[in-house]
Enzyme design. Sequence first.
Site, PDB file in Angstrom:
ATOM      1  N   HIS A  80       0.820  -1.228   0.000  1.00  0.00           N
ATOM      2  CA  HIS A  80       0.000   0.000   0.000  1.00  0.00           C
ATOM      3  C   HIS A  80       0.849   1.271   0.000  1.00  0.00           C
ATOM      4  O   HIS A  80       0.310   2.364  -0.186  1.00  0.00           O
ATOM      5  CB  HIS A  80      -0.915   0.050   1.230  1.00  0.00           C
ATOM      6  CG  HIS A  80      -1.928  -1.043   1.309  1.00  0.00           C
ATOM      7  ND1 HIS A  80      -2.792  -1.337   0.284  1.00  0.00           N
ATOM      8  CD2 HIS A  80      -2.217  -1.933   2.304  1.00  0.00           C
ATOM      9  CE1 HIS A  80      -3.574  -2.358   0.640  1.00  0.00           C
ATOM     10  NE2 HIS A  80      -3.233  -2.741   1.864  1.00  0.00           N
ATOM     11  N   ASP A 117      -2.426 -10.864  -1.856  1.00  0.00           N
ATOM     12  CA  ASP A 117      -2.945 -10.318  -0.595  1.00  0.00           C
ATOM     13  C   ASP A 117      -4.427  -9.985  -0.807  1.00  0.00           C
ATOM     14  O   ASP A 117      -4.844  -9.655  -1.923  1.00  0.00           O
ATOM     15  CB  ASP A 117      -2.161  -9.046  -0.251  1.00  0.00           C
ATOM     16  CG  ASP A 117      -2.521  -8.482   1.115  1.00  0.00           C
ATOM     17  OD1 ASP A 117      -1.772  -8.752   2.075  1.00  0.00           O
ATOM     18  OD2 ASP A 117      -3.549  -7.775   1.221  1.00  0.00           O
ATOM     19  N   HIS A 119      -6.086  -7.494   0.023  1.00  0.00           N
ATOM     20  CA  HIS A 119      -6.322  -6.083  -0.301  1.00  0.00           C
ATOM     21  C   HIS A 119      -5.663  -5.721  -1.633  1.00  0.00           C
ATOM     22  O   HIS A 119      -4.613  -6.267  -1.973  1.00  0.00           O
ATOM     23  CB  HIS A 119      -5.739  -5.189   0.802  1.00  0.00           C
ATOM     24  CG  HIS A 119      -6.277  -5.475   2.174  1.00  0.00           C
ATOM     25  ND1 HIS A 119      -5.623  -6.284   3.071  1.00  0.00           N
ATOM     26  CD2 HIS A 119      -7.420  -5.078   2.765  1.00  0.00           C
ATOM     27  CE1 HIS A 119      -6.346  -6.359   4.195  1.00  0.00           C
ATOM     28  NE2 HIS A 119      -7.442  -5.645   4.026  1.00  0.00           N
ATOM     29  N   ASP A 199      -4.037 -12.868   4.185  1.00  0.00           N
ATOM     30  CA  ASP A 199      -5.255 -12.357   4.820  1.00  0.00           C
ATOM     31  C   ASP A 199      -6.524 -12.712   4.055  1.00  0.00           C
ATOM     32  O   ASP A 199      -7.622 -12.344   4.479  1.00  0.00           O
ATOM     33  CB  ASP A 199      -5.147 -10.845   5.081  1.00  0.00           C
ATOM     34  CG  ASP A 199      -4.489 -10.073   3.961  1.00  0.00           C
ATOM     35  OD1 ASP A 199      -4.258 -10.647   2.876  1.00  0.00           O
ATOM     36  OD2 ASP A 199      -4.197  -8.881   4.166  1.00  0.00           O
TER      37      ASP A 199
HETATM   38 ZN   LIG Z   1      -3.762  -7.214   3.100  1.00  0.00          ZN
END
Ligand SMILES: [Zn+2]
Length: 257
Positions: A80, A117, A119, A199
């Site tokens: 991120h 991931d 996200h 995750d």
């Molecule tokens: Zn993540």
Amino acid sequence: MLLDALGGATEGAPASREQVIRVHDEAYVDSLASLDRETWLDGDTIAGPTSAEAALLAAGCAVSAVETGGFALVRPPGHHALPDRAMGFCLLDNVAVAARHAQDALGLTRVAIVDWDVHHGNGTEAIFREDDSVLFVSIHQWPFYPGTGGPGTSDDTTLNVPLAAGAGDDQYAAAFSELVEPTVRAFNPDLVLVSAGFDAHELDPLAHMSVTEHGFEELARRSAQLGPRFAVMLEGGYNLATLPRLVEAAIRGFDAG
Ligand SMILES: [Zn+2]
């Protein structure tokens, strides 16, 4: 606990300033290094006087992983982080630093990054969006944090695969078969880097997917077959009771791939 679960791990060295500023603004790197107290860098991301050292160590492990074909078992994660700011627990974009090192120091021209991931890897996407030498592929829960990577956001060297909450092994396998594998193979990379978050696991407290331990082994096995060289970076994964065995499962998959 994670390191205890693994044999054969070696300690990394910090990334150099030169390696990091291929990706990040110098003023931002300086600001991280100058933190003298605990500071919230965004709504989720706290950092303090030791954070720059931790972030440089993580990025340095990413660099050595790309040199050795290894797995950088690091925190903080990276995907991120934007060129000029921290975001979502991420300070420096480890996989992006590794990709630039591969190009500039190792002569590996075409780099594919596969990010599973849960996200969207918005930082990595932002860094390489205008760069056709790097293919960025992300499979993620959507709509979900950070909000980017939704339908209609792919281009020639960006593939976003948004999946609805609840997706599990079958949906991830189908996304690989139908989208990820054909796109990466058509790109013909010299190197594949995997942003391996865990995750999307069924027991992760931060997200709502249902990938199993076996599912991660399969994602790893298939990812390792996508290019002539590969290396792996740990991203998210927030159930510390399950993370070691998920990483072990992924390592089995990478080794079998
Ligand atoms: Zn993540």
